[in-house]
Write a protein that holds these residues in place. Structure first.
Motif, PDB file in Angstrom:
ATOM      1  N   VAL A   5       0.815  -1.202   0.000  1.00  0.00           N
ATOM      2  CA  VAL A   5       0.000   0.000   0.000  1.00  0.00           C
ATOM      3  C   VAL A   5       0.853   1.257   0.000  1.00  0.00           C
ATOM      4  O   VAL A   5       0.438   2.308  -0.511  1.00  0.00           O
ATOM      5  CB  VAL A   5      -0.975  -0.016   1.200  1.00  0.00           C
ATOM      6  N   LEU A   6       2.042   1.148   0.546  1.00  0.00           N
ATOM      7  CA  LEU A   6       2.970   2.290   0.547  1.00  0.00           C
ATOM      8  C   LEU A   6       3.803   2.331  -0.726  1.00  0.00           C
ATOM      9  O   LEU A   6       4.034   3.399  -1.312  1.00  0.00           O
ATOM     10  CB  LEU A   6       3.883   2.228   1.773  1.00  0.00           C
ATOM     11  N   ALA A   7       4.274   1.159  -1.182  1.00  0.00           N
ATOM     12  CA  ALA A   7       5.134   1.114  -2.363  1.00  0.00           C
ATOM     13  C   ALA A   7       4.365   1.458  -3.630  1.00  0.00           C
ATOM     14  O   ALA A   7       4.947   1.988  -4.589  1.00  0.00           O
ATOM     15  CB  ALA A   7       5.762  -0.273  -2.487  1.00  0.00           C
ATOM     16  N   ASP A   8       3.079   1.196  -3.667  1.00  0.00           N
ATOM     17  CA  ASP A   8       2.304   1.444  -4.882  1.00  0.00           C
ATOM     18  C   ASP A   8       1.761   2.870  -4.955  1.00  0.00           C
ATOM     19  O   ASP A   8       0.999   3.183  -5.882  1.00  0.00           O
ATOM     20  CB  ASP A   8       1.133   0.445  -4.962  1.00  0.00           C
ATOM     21  N   ALA A   9       2.132   3.734  -4.007  1.00  0.00           N
ATOM     22  CA  ALA A   9       1.574   5.099  -3.992  1.00  0.00           C
ATOM     23  C   ALA A   9       2.408   6.066  -4.823  1.00  0.00           C
ATOM     24  O   ALA A   9       2.537   7.249  -4.476  1.00  0.00           O
ATOM     25  CB  ALA A   9       1.464   5.578  -2.556  1.00  0.00           C
ATOM     26  N   VAL A  10       2.977   5.595  -5.934  1.00  0.00           N
ATOM     27  CA  VAL A  10       3.825   6.457  -6.784  1.00  0.00           C
ATOM     28  C   VAL A  10       2.985   7.548  -7.438  1.00  0.00           C
ATOM     29  O   VAL A  10       3.343   8.736  -7.429  1.00  0.00           O
ATOM     30  CB  VAL A  10       4.553   5.619  -7.844  1.00  0.00           C
ATOM     31  N   THR A  45       9.053   6.944   1.662  1.00  0.00           N
ATOM     32  CA  THR A  45       9.379   8.177   0.926  1.00  0.00           C
ATOM     33  C   THR A  45       9.632   7.845  -0.541  1.00  0.00           C
ATOM     34  O   THR A  45      10.503   7.009  -0.852  1.00  0.00           O
ATOM     35  CB  THR A  45      10.627   8.861   1.525  1.00  0.00           C
ATOM     36  N   HIS A  46       8.864   8.466  -1.418  1.00  0.00           N
ATOM     37  CA  HIS A  46       9.052   8.338  -2.868  1.00  0.00           C
ATOM     38  C   HIS A  46       9.882   9.544  -3.341  1.00  0.00           C
ATOM     39  O   HIS A  46       9.636  10.692  -2.950  1.00  0.00           O
ATOM     40  CB  HIS A  46       7.693   8.318  -3.576  1.00  0.00           C
ATOM     41  N   ARG A  47      10.880   9.268  -4.194  1.00  0.00           N
ATOM     42  CA  ARG A  47      11.795  10.322  -4.648  1.00  0.00           C
ATOM     43  C   ARG A  47      11.695  10.499  -6.160  1.00  0.00           C
ATOM     44  O   ARG A  47      11.621   9.536  -6.919  1.00  0.00           O
ATOM     45  CB  ARG A  47      13.242   9.977  -4.250  1.00  0.00           C
ATOM     46  N   PHE A  48      11.764  11.801  -6.581  1.00  0.00           N
ATOM     47  CA  PHE A  48      11.711  12.177  -7.998  1.00  0.00           C
ATOM     48  C   PHE A  48      12.863  13.163  -8.270  1.00  0.00           C
ATOM     49  O   PHE A  48      13.201  13.996  -7.406  1.00  0.00           O
ATOM     50  CB  PHE A  48      10.373  12.851  -8.342  1.00  0.00           C
ATOM     51  N   ALA A  49      13.440  13.044  -9.435  1.00  0.00           N
ATOM     52  CA  ALA A  49      14.513  13.974  -9.814  1.00  0.00           C
ATOM     53  C   ALA A  49      13.944  15.380 -10.016  1.00  0.00           C
ATOM     54  O   ALA A  49      12.799  15.543 -10.457  1.00  0.00           O
ATOM     55  CB  ALA A  49      15.208  13.499 -11.094  1.00  0.00           C
ATOM     56  N   SER A  50      14.755  16.378  -9.687  1.00  0.00           N
ATOM     57  CA  SER A  50      14.329  17.770  -9.833  1.00  0.00           C
ATOM     58  C   SER A  50      14.890  18.356 -11.123  1.00  0.00           C
ATOM     59  O   SER A  50      16.093  18.235 -11.405  1.00  0.00           O
ATOM     60  CB  SER A  50      14.810  18.604  -8.634  1.00  0.00           C
ATOM     61  N   ASP A  51      14.025  19.006 -11.909  1.00  0.00           N
ATOM     62  CA  ASP A  51      14.438  19.684 -13.141  1.00  0.00           C
ATOM     63  C   ASP A  51      14.400  21.204 -12.975  1.00  0.00           C
ATOM     64  O   ASP A  51      14.440  21.944 -13.973  1.00  0.00           O
ATOM     65  CB  ASP A  51      13.526  19.275 -14.306  1.00  0.00           C
ATOM     66  N   LEU A  52      14.333  21.686 -11.777  1.00  0.00           N
ATOM     67  CA  LEU A  52      14.293  23.135 -11.549  1.00  0.00           C
ATOM     68  C   LEU A  52      15.656  23.758 -11.859  1.00  0.00           C
ATOM     69  O   LEU A  52      16.709  23.170 -11.584  1.00  0.00           O
ATOM     70  CB  LEU A  52      13.917  23.421 -10.081  1.00  0.00           C
ATOM     71  N   GLN A  92      16.488  16.472  -5.338  1.00  0.00           N
ATOM     72  CA  GLN A  92      15.416  15.471  -5.469  1.00  0.00           C
ATOM     73  C   GLN A  92      14.173  15.939  -4.726  1.00  0.00           C
ATOM     74  O   GLN A  92      14.267  16.526  -3.646  1.00  0.00           O
ATOM     75  CB  GLN A  92      15.863  14.106  -4.893  1.00  0.00           C
ATOM     76  N   TRP A  93      13.024  15.645  -5.373  1.00  0.00           N
ATOM     77  CA  TRP A  93      11.750  15.820  -4.674  1.00  0.00           C
ATOM     78  C   TRP A  93      11.486  14.581  -3.812  1.00  0.00           C
ATOM     79  O   TRP A  93      11.616  13.456  -4.272  1.00  0.00           O
ATOM     80  CB  TRP A  93      10.606  15.989  -5.668  1.00  0.00           C
ATOM     81  N   ALA A  94      11.118  14.793  -2.570  1.00  0.00           N
ATOM     82  CA  ALA A  94      10.814  13.687  -1.655  1.00  0.00           C
ATOM     83  C   ALA A  94       9.382  13.835  -1.150  1.00  0.00           C
ATOM     84  O   ALA A  94       8.997  14.884  -0.629  1.00  0.00           O
ATOM     85  CB  ALA A  94      11.784  13.662  -0.478  1.00  0.00           C
ATOM     86  N   VAL A  95       8.579  12.769  -1.345  1.00  0.00           N
ATOM     87  CA  VAL A  95       7.178  12.771  -0.913  1.00  0.00           C
ATOM     88  C   VAL A  95       6.999  11.628   0.086  1.00  0.00           C
ATOM     89  O   VAL A  95       7.209  10.451  -0.254  1.00  0.00           O
ATOM     90  CB  VAL A  95       6.225  12.596  -2.105  1.00  0.00           C
ATOM     91  N   VAL A  96       6.647  11.978   1.290  1.00  0.00           N
ATOM     92  CA  VAL A  96       6.446  10.976   2.343  1.00  0.00           C
ATOM     93  C   VAL A  96       4.954  10.613   2.378  1.00  0.00           C
ATOM     94  O   VAL A  96       4.090  11.498   2.501  1.00  0.00           O
ATOM     95  CB  VAL A  96       6.885  11.522   3.717  1.00  0.00           C
ATOM     96  N   HIS A 131      -5.385   2.273   1.857  1.00  0.00           N
ATOM     97  CA  HIS A 131      -4.822   3.280   0.953  1.00  0.00           C
ATOM     98  C   HIS A 131      -3.914   4.220   1.756  1.00  0.00           C
ATOM     99  O   HIS A 131      -4.048   4.329   2.984  1.00  0.00           O
ATOM    100  CB  HIS A 131      -5.937   4.082   0.261  1.00  0.00           C
ATOM    101  N   ALA A 132      -2.967   4.867   1.076  1.00  0.00           N
ATOM    102  CA  ALA A 132      -1.990   5.765   1.720  1.00  0.00           C
ATOM    103  C   ALA A 132      -2.400   7.212   1.545  1.00  0.00           C
ATOM    104  O   ALA A 132      -3.173   7.570   0.642  1.00  0.00           O
ATOM    105  CB  ALA A 132      -0.599   5.538   1.133  1.00  0.00           C
ATOM    106  N   THR A 133      -1.878   8.049   2.403  1.00  0.00           N
ATOM    107  CA  THR A 133      -2.091   9.504   2.324  1.00  0.00           C
ATOM    108  C   THR A 133      -0.730  10.209   2.327  1.00  0.00           C
ATOM    109  O   THR A 133       0.287   9.661   2.784  1.00  0.00           O
ATOM    110  CB  THR A 133      -2.920  10.003   3.513  1.00  0.00           C
TER     111      THR A 133
END
Length: 330
Positions: free
Chosen positions: A21-26, A56-63, A70-74, A83-85
Motif C-alpha cells: 500500500v505504501l510502495a504502490d503510492a507512486v 518516501t518516494h523520490r523524484f529527480a528535480s528539473d528546476l 530530489q523531490w521527496a514525498v512521504v 490506501h496511503a495519504t
C-alpha cells in the motif's frame, strides 16, 4: 512553499520489505507534487521505507539552479488502512547536488584587513584576549597604575592577547627576519627615530617616527632599515662638482678684416679716368646722358670752406683737375 531542509533516508534490515500500500503510492506522490505547483518534476528515482507505516518516494528535480536535487514525498498508511495519504513534500539535495558550505559563525569568518571605514566590530563573547580591568593583567606597568588610582578600563588585554600580538609583529613586515632588516646597517633599538611603547611590550617593540621609513608602524627592536639616524653617506659619494655648462651660451668672436687695396685707376684716351673699387662697394649709377658725353670732367669736387679737406680725401680725378686749373693762365 518549497522546503530545503535536509532529511536523511533511513534504511534498516527490518524495513527492507515495504508494504504494498505504501510502495504502490507512486501516482499519489507525483500528483501531490503537481498540485504543489512548483514544477520541475523529473523521473522517478525509487522508494525508501521510513518505518512500518511510512515510506518516501523520490523524484529527480528539473528546476533551474537545483541540479542534483530530489523531490521527496512521504506517504503514510496505518496497519489496517487500504490506501496511503501524503504526509510531507520536500526538496532535498542529492548525492551530486551543489550545496552551500557548512555554516561558519560570523565572528569566525572575520579576517585581518576586513574592517573598513564605518564598520563596527565587537569582540567575541568571552574573548580570551581580554580580561576585566579589575583583574590583574600580568603587566606590572598597568597593574601598578590601576592599583594606585583605584580606577581602570573596563577591560584590558590579557597575557594571551599580548603574546599573540607580539608573535604577529615579530613575524610581520617589520620584524627582525625580513630582507630589509637583514640588509640594514643597524637596528631600530639604536635609532633616534625609535619610540618605545609602554608596558612590558617596550622590551621588544616600538613605533617608527621617521616619515621616510616605517613611519607610524610598530617595529621590532631588531628590525632596521637604511634610514637609521646614524646612517652616514660614504666619502666621495655623489657626482663630482663642476661649473655648470650652458648649452645656450654663444661665444662672440670678431672676424679678421681684410686690408683695403688701393683703387686701380685707368686713363682713357680722351682723358676720362675710371676707378675700380672693391666688390663690396656699391656701384655708382650712370645716366644715359653721362654715358653719351665724351667731354672730360672739368669740375672740382666742392669742399666746404668751413671744414678743410685733406688731400687724401680727394679722388685722383679731382686732384688732376686742380693741377690743370692752377697751370693754365688766368
Amino acid at each position: 512553499m518549497r522546503q530545503t531542509e535536509c532529511v536523511s533516508f533511513v534504511s534498516s534490515p527490518e524495513l527492507d520489505s515495504i508494504r504494498p500500500v505504501l510502495a504502490d503510492a507512486v501516482d499519489l506522490a507525483r500528483q501531490a507534487l503537481l498540485d504543489l505547483g512548483e514544477g520541475g518534476i523529473g523521473e522517478y528515482l525509487g522508494v525508501t521505507a521510513e518505518d512500518a507505516s511510512a515510506a518516501t518516494h523520490r523524484f529527480a528535480s528539473d528546476l533551474e539552479g537545483y541540479r542534483g536535487w530530489q523531490w521527496a514525498v512521504v506517504v503514510a498508511a496505518p496497519e489496517d488502512a487500504d490506501h496511503a495519504t501524503v504526509s510531507e513534500l520536500v526538496l532535498l539535495p542529492g548525492p551530486d547536488a551543489l550545496v552551500a558550505p557548512t555554516w561558519v559563525p560570523w565572528d569566525e569568518r572575520i579576517r585581518p584587513g576586513d574592517l573598513g571605514p564605518g564598520d563596527l566590530l565587537s569582540p567575541r563573547q568571552d574573548d580570551p584576549r581580554l580580561v576585566p580591568g579589575y583583574v590583574e593583567s600580568g603587566d606590572p606597568a598597568i597593574d601598578e597604575v590601576a592599583g594606585e588610582i583605584g580606577l581602570g578600563r573596563s577591560k584590558v588585554i590579557s597575557l594571551e592577547g599580548r603574546l599573540d600580538a607580539a608573535q604577529r609583529w615579530h613575524d610581520g613586515d617589520f620584524g627582525p627576519d625580513t630582507e630589509m632588516a637583514k640588509a640594514a646597517p643597524s637596528t631600530c633599538g639604536l635609532c633616534g627615530f625609535y619610540l618605545p611603547i609602554a608596558g612590558s611590550m617596550s622590551a621588544a617593540f616600538g613605533v617608527c617616527g621617521n616619515e621616510f621609513a616605517a613611519d607610524g608602524h610598530v617595529v621590532h627592536a631588531e628590525y632596521g632599515c637604511g634610514a637609521h639616524s646614524d646612517t652616514e653617506l660614504p666619502t666621495g659619494a655623489g657626482s663630482p662638482q663642476f661649473e655648470p655648462y650652458d648649452d645656450a651660451a654663444l661665444d662672440v668672436i670678431a672676424s679678421p678684416v681684410a686690408p683695403v687695396e688701393p683703387a686701380a685707376v685707368a686713363e682713357t684716351t680722351d682723358g676720362v679716368e675710371t676707378a675700380d673699387t672693391d666688390e663690396a662697394a656699391p656701384e655708382a649709377s650712370v645716366t644715359p646722358q653721362e654715358t653719351a658725353s665724351e667731354e672730360p670732367a672739368d669740375e672740382v669736387v666742392a669742399v666746404d670752406e668751413a671744414e678743410p679737406v685733406a688731400d687724401d680725401a680727394l679722388t685722383t680725378t679731382d686732384r688732376a683737375a686742380q693741377e690743370e686749373a692752377s697751370a693754365s693762365p688766368s
